[in-house]
Design a protein around this motif. Structure first.
Motif, PDB file in Angstrom:
ATOM      1  N   MET A 280       0.862  -1.185   0.000  1.00  0.00           N
ATOM      2  CA  MET A 280       0.000   0.000   0.000  1.00  0.00           C
ATOM      3  C   MET A 280       0.894   1.229   0.000  1.00  0.00           C
ATOM      4  SD  MET A 280      -3.016  -0.803   2.752  1.00  0.00           S
ATOM      5  CE  MET A 280      -4.225  -2.104   2.500  1.00  0.00           C
ATOM      6  N   PRO A 281       1.187   1.816  -1.150  1.00  0.00           N
ATOM      7  CA  PRO A 281       1.970   3.057  -1.162  1.00  0.00           C
ATOM      8  C   PRO A 281       1.239   4.161  -0.403  1.00  0.00           C
ATOM      9  CG  PRO A 281       1.928   2.065  -3.338  1.00  0.00           C
ATOM     10  CD  PRO A 281       0.926   1.320  -2.508  1.00  0.00           C
ATOM     11  N   VAL A 282       1.992   4.917   0.396  1.00  0.00           N
ATOM     12  CA  VAL A 282       1.405   5.970   1.215  1.00  0.00           C
ATOM     13  C   VAL A 282       2.335   7.173   1.263  1.00  0.00           C
ATOM     14  CG1 VAL A 282       0.230   4.286   2.693  1.00  0.00           C
ATOM     15  CG2 VAL A 282       2.456   5.192   3.390  1.00  0.00           C
ATOM     16  N   ASP A 322      -8.627   1.861  -3.084  1.00  0.00           N
ATOM     17  CA  ASP A 322      -9.391   1.295  -1.971  1.00  0.00           C
ATOM     18  C   ASP A 322      -9.041   2.062  -0.715  1.00  0.00           C
ATOM     19  OD1 ASP A 322     -10.794  -0.359  -0.236  1.00  0.00           O
ATOM     20  OD2 ASP A 322      -9.177  -1.845  -0.134  1.00  0.00           O
ATOM     21  N   ALA A 323     -10.051   2.503   0.022  1.00  0.00           N
ATOM     22  CA  ALA A 323      -9.810   3.341   1.203  1.00  0.00           C
ATOM     23  C   ALA A 323      -9.369   2.550   2.425  1.00  0.00           C
ATOM     24  CB  ALA A 323     -11.081   4.125   1.550  1.00  0.00           C
ATOM     25  N   SER A 334     -12.656  -1.946   6.778  1.00  0.00           N
ATOM     26  CA  SER A 334     -13.651  -0.895   6.979  1.00  0.00           C
ATOM     27  C   SER A 334     -13.513   0.150   5.883  1.00  0.00           C
ATOM     28  CB  SER A 334     -13.422  -0.236   8.353  1.00  0.00           C
ATOM     29  OG  SER A 334     -14.218   0.920   8.501  1.00  0.00           O
ATOM     30  N   ASP A 335     -14.628   0.815   5.566  1.00  0.00           N
ATOM     31  CA  ASP A 335     -14.585   1.930   4.617  1.00  0.00           C
ATOM     32  C   ASP A 335     -14.648   3.273   5.339  1.00  0.00           C
ATOM     33  OD1 ASP A 335     -17.205   2.015   5.437  1.00  0.00           O
ATOM     34  OD2 ASP A 335     -18.079   1.762   3.435  1.00  0.00           O
ATOM     35  N   ALA A 336     -14.373   3.287   6.649  1.00  0.00           N
ATOM     36  CA  ALA A 336     -14.363   4.534   7.422  1.00  0.00           C
ATOM     37  C   ALA A 336     -13.398   5.528   6.801  1.00  0.00           C
ATOM     38  CB  ALA A 336     -13.954   4.249   8.873  1.00  0.00           C
ATOM     39  N   GLY A 337     -13.852   6.764   6.648  1.00  0.00           N
ATOM     40  CA  GLY A 337     -13.017   7.810   6.059  1.00  0.00           C
ATOM     41  C   GLY A 337     -13.010   7.803   4.545  1.00  0.00           C
ATOM     42  N   LYS A 338     -13.856   6.988   3.933  1.00  0.00           N
ATOM     43  CA  LYS A 338     -13.837   6.839   2.482  1.00  0.00           C
ATOM     44  C   LYS A 338     -14.079   8.155   1.760  1.00  0.00           C
ATOM     45  CE  LYS A 338     -15.925   4.002  -1.162  1.00  0.00           C
ATOM     46  NZ  LYS A 338     -16.921   2.923  -1.450  1.00  0.00           N
ATOM     47  N   GLY A 485      -3.130   3.690  -2.663  1.00  0.00           N
ATOM     48  CA  GLY A 485      -3.856   2.583  -3.275  1.00  0.00           C
ATOM     49  C   GLY A 485      -3.238   1.252  -2.928  1.00  0.00           C
ATOM     50  N   ASN A 486      -3.662   0.198  -3.623  1.00  0.00           N
ATOM     51  CA  ASN A 486      -3.121  -1.146  -3.442  1.00  0.00           C
ATOM     52  C   ASN A 486      -2.298  -1.528  -4.668  1.00  0.00           C
ATOM     53  OD1 ASN A 486      -4.648  -1.144  -1.124  1.00  0.00           O
ATOM     54  ND2 ASN A 486      -6.207  -2.550  -1.899  1.00  0.00           N
TER      55      ASN A 486
END
Length: 515
Positions: A280-282, A322-323, A334-338, A485-486
């Motif tokens: 997951m690049p961040v 994907d969040a 979870s999709d929290a913060g999407k 992302g993934n």
């Protein structure tokens, strides 16, 4: 005392699964295996492994009480079993007998105790040991760990490969970080490390496989080494890795670019393996140094980044937006913060920048020189300029980046990525998001700490899922990190290699041979 899980049942289920999944193959002993990895190790100290690269090279050298199996579940490795008290505050481990260190010494509970105490003292992931109030070694093959409070993920943390709670000789455990000799119990023995060049390992002929299992699983199970030596060469240039693989100079090459993989797909001398859930690049944002100490400024970055463009550049178009901080299918996903993910809203970013009071002072963007990070960095640089930020770029090796990120000065935004955290589960993020060594350098965040407290101490799954959703939401609200992302991972392997099976956490060269 309650049995955590029967090792006999583990062995039986593992045997049945692998008997169905693995074809019979003729193993061959001997040979010098050469792999090309895409970056440098940051350390050979087992308690300071902070990257997929380091784990790829060294997880065959060190072992832990528990390990992660193919299902990302904690399974005994150096322990033969573990029992938990009814109140969840005491764990009693039975150790395998006859396990040898690379220096010839037999492992005992005194070594395990000293190793765990060292981890609690020096490791960036020492939060694993935070609930521990005492460790006892009542006899050479028993270890008792006492907790001050319930830790629902304690055994999972002990099995983590992120920064392994490695068992080393007691005399080594008394040493400071990066001062130990590379001595473990693993199937491979350390030979040498030449920074920026290579790490070389050799087969440990006195290795004691875990005979409670029929075959390897994840980082655990029964491991057999057929190779004489394994050399990991550092080669940051992707084209050089591909050329070496094609010419037969190496047996394995990591991080094959998508165009090259397509070209090599019909080459009978090679096989391309794809790990769909690899990285997951961040972007990490430093909360301790201006201007990223300003929430509005961080929100401007979050709003103005073009996730799709950055991921397309990094992966040659093969990626997923994907969040979630966890891989699809994880129980805590979870999709929290999407709503704050992948906004790609330049107008909103400029508005937030104006609201932050930004006056054009330089902001340091640290880009490590691993290939896909360089590509990401180039896109992010242009995104930040478009918002109106005065960006100062600094390029560096990954080990330098890890060292820099441990400091709260000298950088504002840094390229990075997660591979083991989403694999191991939600708990693996805690050292990154809170505690004394968190990368964003947040001094205090009570809502985040309260969410982690519930996640760690509740034995109710629904409560833990809710707590994790709050953690993820907080990362978006406060812009701890910008997830991009993934990313999949492509590995090229010579057809002369037998038994190789890719795994998300690191390269596993046990049960691998050369034809």
């Amino acid at each position: 005392m309650l049995s955590y899980r029967s090792s006999r049942l583990w062995s039986l289920s593992l045997f049945l699964a692998l008997a169905l999944a693995m074809p019979a193959e003729a193993q061959k002993r001997g040979g010098d295996f050469i792999a090309m990895v895409y970056g440098n190790a940051n350390s050979i100290d087992p308690n300071f492994q902070a990257s997929h690269i380091s784990r790829s090279m060294l997880l065959g050298t060190y072992e832990t009480l528990l390990a992660v199996d193919d299902n990302s579940t904690a399974t005994p490795m150096l322990a033969s079993g573990v029992e938990a008290s009814p109140d969840g505050l005491t764990y009693r481990f039975q150790l395998r007998r006859g396990v040898k260190f690379h220096n010839g010494k037999e492992m005992t509970s005194a070594d395990v105790k000293a190793s765990l105490e060292r981890f609690a003292r020096v490791s960036p992931d020492r939060i694993t040991m935070a609930p521990v109030v005492g460790i006892d070694a009542p006899d050479p093959y028993s270890l008792v760990i006492r907790l001050k409070q319930v830790s629902a993920s304690f055994l999972d943390r002990l099995a983590s490969a992120t920064t392994p709670v490695a068992v080393i000789p007691a005399e080594e455990a008394g040493k400071d970080l990066n001062k130990t000799n590379a001595i473990g119990t693993g199937p491979f023995q350390f030979v040498e490390w030449v920074p920026d060049s290579h790490i070389k390992l050799k087969r440990f002929d006195d290795y004691q496989p875990n005979t409670a299992y029929a075959a390897p699983s994840g980082f655990g199970g029964k491991k057999t080494v057929y190779l004489d030596t394994a050399t990991f060469r550092v080669t940051t240039e992707a084209s050089a890795r591909v050329a070496a693989l094609e010419s037969g100079q190496v047996h394995l090459a990591q991080d094959i670019p998508v165009p090259a993989a397509k070209r090599l797909a019909d080459n009978a001398k090679l096989k391309i393996h794809q790990l769909k859930t690899f990285n997951m690049p961040v972007l990490f944002l430093n909360h301790a140094q201006a201007p990223t100490d300003n929430l509005k400024f961080r929100q401007a970055i979050q709003a103005g980044v073009d996730n799709g463009e950055a991921m397309a550049a990094a992966t040659d178009g093969v990626f997923e937006l994907d969040a979630s901080w966890l891989w699809p299918g994880n129980a805590f996903s979870s999709d929290a913060g999407k709503d704050k993910y992948n906004q790609n809203n330049l107008a909103r970013a400029k508005q937030l920048l104006a609201e932050s009071g930004y006056k054009g002072e330089p902001m340091i963007l640290a880009i490590n020189n691993i290939g896909f990070h360089v590509k990401i960095g180039s896109v992010i640089l242009e995104n930040l300029k478009a918002i109106g930020i005065n960006v100062q770029v600094e390029r560096m090796e990954w080990p330098v980046m890890v060292d820099l990120a441990s400091k709260d000065k000298g950088w504002n935004v840094a390229t990075a990525g997660f591979s083991s955290q989403p694999l191991l589960g939600a708990y693996a993020y805690q050292p990154l998001f809170t505690g004394p060594t968190n990368w964003p350098h947040i001094k205090s965040d009570p809502p985040m700490e309260e969410a982690w407290a519930v996640f760690n101490t509740s034995l109710n799954l629904a409560e833990r899922k809710s707590a994790w959703a709050k953690v993820q939401q907080r990362t978006y609200d406060q812009v701890y990190i910008v997830k991009l992302g993934n990313q999949p991972f492509l590995i090229g392997v010579s057809a002369k290699v037998g038994g190789y099976r890719p795994y998300i956490g690191a390269e596993r060269l046990w049960d691998v041979w050369l034809e």
